[in-house]
Design a protein around this motif. Structure first.
Motif, PDB file in Angstrom:
ATOM      1  N   ARG A 120      -6.338  34.098  51.600  1.00 14.63           N
ATOM      2  CA  ARG A 120      -7.392  33.134  51.261  1.00 14.63           C
ATOM      3  C   ARG A 120      -7.870  33.306  49.820  1.00 14.63           C
ATOM      4  NH1 ARG A 120      -8.991  34.171  56.728  1.00 14.63           N
ATOM      5  NH2 ARG A 120     -10.437  35.810  56.025  1.00 14.63           N
ATOM      6  N   LEU A 121      -7.793  34.538  49.305  1.00 12.06           N
ATOM      7  CA  LEU A 121      -8.227  34.802  47.926  1.00 12.06           C
ATOM      8  C   LEU A 121      -7.147  34.493  46.902  1.00 12.06           C
ATOM      9  CD1 LEU A 121     -10.144  38.228  48.060  1.00 12.06           C
ATOM     10  CD2 LEU A 121     -11.107  35.950  47.736  1.00 12.06           C
ATOM     11  N   ALA A 122      -5.902  34.413  47.338  1.00 14.01           N
ATOM     12  CA  ALA A 122      -4.772  34.348  46.411  1.00 14.01           C
ATOM     13  C   ALA A 122      -4.823  33.093  45.542  1.00 14.01           C
ATOM     14  CB  ALA A 122      -3.468  34.391  47.200  1.00 14.01           C
ATOM     15  N   VAL A 153      -7.019  44.702  49.812  1.00 18.64           N
ATOM     16  CA  VAL A 153      -7.981  44.373  50.865  1.00 18.64           C
ATOM     17  C   VAL A 153      -8.336  45.670  51.590  1.00 18.64           C
ATOM     18  CG1 VAL A 153      -8.466  42.973  52.892  1.00 18.64           C
ATOM     19  CG2 VAL A 153      -6.932  42.099  51.117  1.00 18.64           C
ATOM     20  N   ASP A 154      -9.493  46.218  51.235  1.00 21.37           N
ATOM     21  CA  ASP A 154      -9.983  47.428  51.902  1.00 21.37           C
ATOM     22  C   ASP A 154     -10.509  47.030  53.280  1.00 21.37           C
ATOM     23  OD1 ASP A 154     -11.280  49.765  52.733  1.00 21.37           O
ATOM     24  OD2 ASP A 154     -13.093  49.229  51.599  1.00 21.37           O
ATOM     25  N   ALA A 180      -6.504  41.496  57.615  1.00 25.05           N
ATOM     26  CA  ALA A 180      -6.599  41.851  56.191  1.00 25.05           C
ATOM     27  C   ALA A 180      -5.635  40.990  55.363  1.00 25.05           C
ATOM     28  CB  ALA A 180      -6.299  43.334  56.007  1.00 25.05           C
ATOM     29  N   ARG A 181      -4.437  40.744  55.878  1.00 25.17           N
ATOM     30  CA  ARG A 181      -3.496  39.881  55.160  1.00 25.17           C
ATOM     31  C   ARG A 181      -4.036  38.461  55.066  1.00 25.17           C
ATOM     32  NH1 ARG A 181       1.975  42.007  58.193  1.00 25.17           N
ATOM     33  NH2 ARG A 181       2.416  43.799  56.843  1.00 25.17           N
ATOM     34  N   ILE A 237      -0.378  40.948  47.984  1.00 27.84           N
ATOM     35  CA  ILE A 237      -1.499  41.325  48.843  1.00 27.84           C
ATOM     36  C   ILE A 237      -1.189  42.651  49.526  1.00 27.84           C
ATOM     37  CG2 ILE A 237      -2.863  40.652  50.865  1.00 27.84           C
ATOM     38  CD1 ILE A 237      -2.117  37.715  50.098  1.00 27.84           C
ATOM     39  N   ILE A 238      -2.093  43.621  49.372  1.00 30.24           N
ATOM     40  CA  ILE A 238      -1.904  44.962  49.935  1.00 30.24           C
ATOM     41  C   ILE A 238      -3.103  45.307  50.823  1.00 30.24           C
ATOM     42  CG2 ILE A 238      -1.463  47.397  49.448  1.00 30.24           C
ATOM     43  CD1 ILE A 238      -0.487  46.627  46.689  1.00 30.24           C
ATOM     44  N   PRO A 239      -2.971  45.229  52.153  1.00 30.14           N
ATOM     45  CA  PRO A 239      -4.036  45.711  53.036  1.00 30.14           C
ATOM     46  C   PRO A 239      -4.140  47.231  52.937  1.00 30.14           C
ATOM     47  CG  PRO A 239      -2.530  44.246  54.194  1.00 30.14           C
ATOM     48  CD  PRO A 239      -1.877  44.615  52.899  1.00 30.14           C
TER      49      PRO A 239
END
Length: 577
Positions: free
Chosen positions: A80-82, A38-39, A74-75, A8-10
């Protein structure tokens, strides 16, 4: 495809670094991975860059666009999407080595660990150097010892976590969300492992959110509080010691401006720090306990106002620089208090509201302690430094004192004496004179204050500051508060008395330098470079000080404002006599 790791990359405001970060993520030797970008409402070209990667790597790169909410939020959104069995975090201006995810994943599966950590390589961008920071001295980790003595414990990004952890845990919306959550998480999820390789490359730059002081930087205290109140009680002594090590570094090296906030936090957990066995054994870290002997003013701002609203400029400054301060607003309702003298009530009846507000400010300072601001004040973040003084006041000019900003500890005797003076039969009270005159005469008669505009410490704990500290911004880097007078952009209204006083002080410094420089020169000879020209100073040091003083004068308000006068003086000198 089975996803073993979700990375995960904010993303926010990193268009110059984002491609390098994502490329290092895609270069991972672990094939069963997904990269979630995550933009976080980034205002630059980052959203387009994210979409381009998603289009170029379908099924591998996923993008979530959201309004700006901060790094922690953002993290959370990415977690939650992972879909991966494990989750890793990465900052969008850093990079990771190709083997990071595969190595940490293999180690995690080897013992069904909750989380696995690695070492960190810190690259100091401006300095052009790097250093590897090992997380632990041995591959086999003792959890209690790691909590107490390990490195990188607050980092989110050098660890691989079971996704199930993030079904229960969340970052808070704050700065330093890592400190608030990750060390506590380490104490509560005991199955951990370690791969002693510097897989994570952390690029440290100046002028970032974490290195630039702002009012919100005080969140770091909130973060430490969250860590100590949520850690596993079985590891509390180790957690307190880990916090102590981090606190001491922040207090003495990284964020000394927030020293009063840190000391207040120490007092909040005084028993934990005083009784901690690790601090008793560690003489260096044990110095933290010495700060418990240092009193600080409460984080309270007193803004009295009667029959008028507080100026929006003052409110904006308070919100920006002191977001967590307690703001107390004494108003005319306080006049019903029994302790308010009759002459103050008479002042209210006759409309002398400034006189009333000044009395109420003193009354609130006596009861609450903290810092009192007049409605014309414009406080800066540097005002935090004044919380280290038991009582402080400031000169308005060479002779007069300012009531723009003043402070004291609760029940301070100077404030009590000033309050008592409102009950006396005196001209101050008959004519409803301003507090500045009462304060000046009080400090002169009781403390032998010299009305010379210079910094003075009276009776060991009453500090009177220069005009440039609490009234006017005449010297960059020391001003804590100034007048909120209307002025063109880039300018400041300064009284003629202050301007003359400041110019005199700068010229005195310049004259002193020239005299010291001449002492170091023999007639007809050039100055000896290494010969001491004054006590404790070489000639080079004196000349460097001369350049500094000249630069200070040229950049000061007095130099800029008097420029037209100096130009006229030069013209006058050129005219024939």
């Amino acid at each position: 495809m089975e996803v073993k790791v979700s990375l995960i990359i904010p993303v926010y405001g990193v268009e110059n670094y984002l491609e390098r970060a994502v490329d290092s993520a895609l270069a991972q030797t672990l094939e069963e991975k997904e990269v979630i970008l995550v933009d976080d409402g980034s205002p630059d070209a980052c959203p387009q860059i994210c979409d381009r990667y998603a289009a170029g790597y379908p099924g591998v790169v996923r993008v979530l666009h959201q309004e700006n909410q901060g790094l922690g939020m953002a993290r959370n959104a990415g977690a939650r999407l992972a879909r991966g069995e494990y989750i890793a975090f990465m900052d969008s201006d850093d990079t990771i080595e190709p083997e990071m995810l595969s190595s940490l994943y293999e180690k995690a599966k080897e013992g069904d660990f909750d989380w696995v950590m690695c070492d960190v390589r810190i690259r100091y961008v401006e300095e052009g150097r790097e250093v590897e920071v090992p997380s632990y001295p041995r591959e086999e980790v003792d959890l209690a010892d790691y909590i107490a003595h390990g490195n990188n414990i607050t980092y989110s990004v050098n660890k691989l976590y079971k996704r199930s952890i993030w079904e229960r845990e969340r970052y808070e919306k704050m700065l330093f969300e890592d400190i608030a959550l990750i060390p506590s998480l380490v104490t509560r999820y005991h199955r951990m492992a370690y791969v002693p390789r510097a897989f994570y490359n952390y690029y440290r730059r100046g002028n970032t959110i974490s290195t630039t002081p702002t009012g919100d930087t005080v969140d770091i205290v909130k973060a430490f509080r969250k860590f100590l109140t949520t850690c596993d009680p079985a590891y509390r002594e180790e957690a307190v010691y880990a916090a102590a090590r981090q606190l001491l570094w922040n207090m003495t090296q990284s964020r000394p401006l927030f020293l009063p906030d840190f000391i207040a936090f120490l007092h909040e957990f005084e028993a934990d720090f005083r009784l901690n066995p690790y601090l008793r054994q560690d003489k260096e870290a044990g110095k933290l306990v010495d700060y418990l002997e240092t009193p600080v003013l409460p984080d309270t701002l007193v803004c009295a106002h009667c029959r008028r609203e507080l100026p929006p400029e003052l409110l904006r400054a308070v919100k920006e620089h002191f977001p967590h301060a307690r703001v107390v607003e004494p108003d005319e309702s306080w006049l019903s208090r029994e302790e308010v003298p009759e002459n103050v009530r008479q002042a209210a009846e006759q409309g002398h509201w400034r006189y009333v507000e000044e009395y109420l400010s003193l009354l609130c300072l006596w009861e609450e302690g903290g810092i009192a601001l007049s409605q014309e004040a414009l406080p800066s973040l540097l005002l935090k430094r004044r919380r280290m003084e038991k009582a402080f006041f400031g000169f308005e000019n060479q002779e007069d004192l300012t009531t723009l900003c003043l402070g004291a500890a609760p029940r301070h005797y100077v404030i009590r004496a000033l309050l008592d003076s409102y009950r006396e039969e005196h001209l101050y009270n008959r004519a409803f004179l301003p507090l500045a005159e009462r304060l000046r005469d009080f400090l002169i008669t009781r403390f032998h204050l010299k009305p010379n505009g210079r910094r003075q410490v009276l009776e060991g704990d009453v500090v009177v500051h220069l005009p440039s500290v609490l009234a006017y911004d005449l010297h960059d880097g020391e001003n804590c508060c100034k007048h909120n007078f209307p002025a063109p952009e880039g300018c400041e209204v300064v009284s003629g008395q202050v301007l003359a006083f400041w110019s005199q002080r700068v010229l005195e410094n310049w004259s002193l330098f020239k005299r010291e420089r001449e002492k170091g020169r023999a007639p007809g000879k050039a100055p000896a470079p290494q010969k001491a020209a004054a006590a404790g100073c070489t000639q080079e040091q004196l000349e460097a000080e001369g350049r500094r003083v000249a630069q200070l004068y040229e950049s000061s308000t007095s130099w800029k404002v008097t420029r037209p006068l100096r130009a006229l003086a030069r013209l006058w000198k050129k005219e024939p006599r």
